[in-house]
Design a protein around this motif. Structure first.
Motif, PDB file in Angstrom:
ATOM      1  N   PHE A  13       0.802  -1.232   0.000  1.00 45.17           N
ATOM      2  CA  PHE A  13       0.000   0.000   0.000  1.00 45.17           C
ATOM      3  C   PHE A  13       0.834   1.281   0.000  1.00 45.17           C
ATOM      4  CE2 PHE A  13      -2.638  -3.330   1.831  1.00 45.17           C
ATOM      5  CZ  PHE A  13      -3.771  -3.243   1.035  1.00 45.17           C
ATOM      6  N   THR A  14       2.121   1.181  -0.296  1.00 50.18           N
ATOM      7  CA  THR A  14       2.965   2.380  -0.322  1.00 50.18           C
ATOM      8  C   THR A  14       3.078   2.973  -1.724  1.00 50.18           C
ATOM      9  OG1 THR A  14       4.991   1.098  -0.650  1.00 50.18           O
ATOM     10  CG2 THR A  14       4.348   1.578   1.634  1.00 50.18           C
ATOM     11  N   CYS A  15       2.666   2.205  -2.735  1.00 46.76           N
ATOM     12  CA  CYS A  15       2.769   2.646  -4.131  1.00 46.76           C
ATOM     13  C   CYS A  15       1.413   2.515  -4.818  1.00 46.76           C
ATOM     14  CB  CYS A  15       3.809   1.817  -4.872  1.00 46.76           C
ATOM     15  SG  CYS A  15       5.476   1.966  -4.195  1.00 46.76           S
ATOM     16  N   CYS A  16       1.271   3.188  -5.947  1.00 43.29           N
ATOM     17  CA  CYS A  16      -0.013   3.191  -6.651  1.00 43.29           C
ATOM     18  C   CYS A  16       0.186   3.023  -8.153  1.00 43.29           C
ATOM     19  CB  CYS A  16      -0.744   4.508  -6.365  1.00 43.29           C
ATOM     20  SG  CYS A  16      -2.460   4.521  -6.926  1.00 43.29           S
ATOM     21  N   HIS A  17      -0.616   2.136  -8.726  1.00 45.18           N
ATOM     22  CA  HIS A  17      -0.664   1.936 -10.176  1.00 45.18           C
ATOM     23  C   HIS A  17      -2.006   2.489 -10.656  1.00 45.18           C
ATOM     24  CE1 HIS A  17      -1.533  -1.020 -13.654  1.00 45.18           C
ATOM     25  NE2 HIS A  17      -0.969   0.079 -14.125  1.00 45.18           N
ATOM     26  N   VAL A  18      -1.960   3.400 -11.625  1.00 42.11           N
ATOM     27  CA  VAL A  18      -3.168   4.016 -12.166  1.00 42.11           C
ATOM     28  C   VAL A  18      -3.311   3.629 -13.625  1.00 42.11           C
ATOM     29  CG1 VAL A  18      -4.361   6.191 -12.664  1.00 42.11           C
ATOM     30  CG2 VAL A  18      -2.965   5.986 -10.594  1.00 42.11           C
ATOM     31  N   SER A  19      -4.452   3.028 -13.961  1.00 35.48           N
ATOM     32  CA  SER A  19      -4.814   2.766 -15.354  1.00 35.48           C
ATOM     33  C   SER A  19      -5.854   3.807 -15.722  1.00 35.48           C
ATOM     34  CB  SER A  19      -5.417   1.372 -15.525  1.00 35.48           C
ATOM     35  OG  SER A  19      -4.475   0.392 -15.239  1.00 35.48           O
ATOM     36  N   ALA A  20      -5.538   4.619 -16.726  1.00 37.18           N
ATOM     37  CA  ALA A  20      -6.443   5.712 -17.093  1.00 37.18           C
ATOM     38  C   ALA A  20      -6.882   5.569 -18.542  1.00 37.18           C
ATOM     39  CB  ALA A  20      -5.742   7.047 -16.891  1.00 37.18           C
ATOM     40  N   MET A  21      -8.093   6.041 -18.817  1.00 37.04           N
ATOM     41  CA  MET A  21      -8.645   5.967 -20.161  1.00 37.04           C
ATOM     42  C   MET A  21      -9.485   7.208 -20.423  1.00 37.04           C
ATOM     43  SD  MET A  21      -8.881   3.437 -22.520  1.00 37.04           S
ATOM     44  CE  MET A  21      -9.792   3.105 -24.001  1.00 37.04           C
ATOM     45  N   SER A  22      -9.310   7.772 -21.608  1.00 36.97           N
ATOM     46  CA  SER A  22     -10.158   8.874 -22.064  1.00 36.97           C
ATOM     47  C   SER A  22     -10.655   8.503 -23.452  1.00 36.97           C
ATOM     48  CB  SER A  22      -9.366  10.188 -22.112  1.00 36.97           C
ATOM     49  OG  SER A  22     -10.179  11.245 -22.597  1.00 36.97           O
ATOM     50  N   VAL A  23     -11.971   8.586 -23.652  1.00 34.92           N
ATOM     51  CA  VAL A  23     -12.587   8.186 -24.917  1.00 34.92           C
ATOM     52  C   VAL A  23     -13.556   9.268 -25.374  1.00 34.92           C
ATOM     53  CG1 VAL A  23     -13.992   6.432 -26.097  1.00 34.92           C
ATOM     54  CG2 VAL A  23     -12.470   5.760 -24.233  1.00 34.92           C
TER      55      VAL A  23
END
Length: 165
Positions: free
Chosen positions: A103-113
């Motif tokens: 829980f010290t790091c973060c992975h973000v998957s982002a999408m714009s359509v």
């Protein structure tokens, strides 16, 4: 196989290769971001920035750092919309946040359509929808910041000018 059929097959193969190599067939962008900070911090920064840019104020001097609208938010998922200031095109934006490394790091998957069904090229607008929020919130300066995307995942990413779009 006669020469005409052979020629047609070659043209079809080359066309298919070029089409697949060109990237998405609809104006959109997918980006993966990695941070050496907790997802709670990333979440709060993004939601705050979306709310900050909800009015036309950020676009008075040009660019498109305005007209974002928060649709829903939880520490694991953010949904928003962005409206372009002049033509009023609407893009759907999603961020999925997943903690890792205890829980010290973060992975973000982002999408714009783009909601506009016929939008194919967008001058990198969908990429800028996402990147502008990251930069505006200060997350591009966060510990462990890393971005992963490409022209194949993001329409016209390499030619995007996020000071304009």
């Amino acid at each position: 196989m006669n020469p005409a059929s052979c020629f047609f097959a070659v043209i079809l193969a080359v066309g298919t290769f070029e089409l697949c190599r060109a990237g998405p067939l609809h104006a959109q962008c997918k980006v993966e971001w990695y941070f050496g900070i907790p997802c709670q911090v990333v979440y709060e920064s993004l939601v705050s920035q979306i709310k900050k840019w909800r009015t036309m104020t950020g676009c008075n001097m040009g660019g498109q750092r305005c007209l974002y609208k928060l649709q829903s938010a939880s520490v694991h998922f953010i949904a928003a919309k962005h409206t372009t200031p002049f033509k009023r095109y609407v893009d759907d934006i999603n961020f999925r946040l997943v903690s890792y490394h205890f829980f010290t790091c973060c992975h973000v998957s982002a999408m714009s359509v783009s909601e506009t069904w016929y939008a194919i090229k967008d001058h990198g607008t969908n990429y800028c929808n996402l990147y502008n929020l990251m930069e505006g919130s200060g997350l591009t300066e966060a510990r462990g910041y890393k971005e992963v995307t490409s022209d194949f995942l993001c329409t016209q990413r390499s030619s995007a000018n996020c000071t304009v779009y």
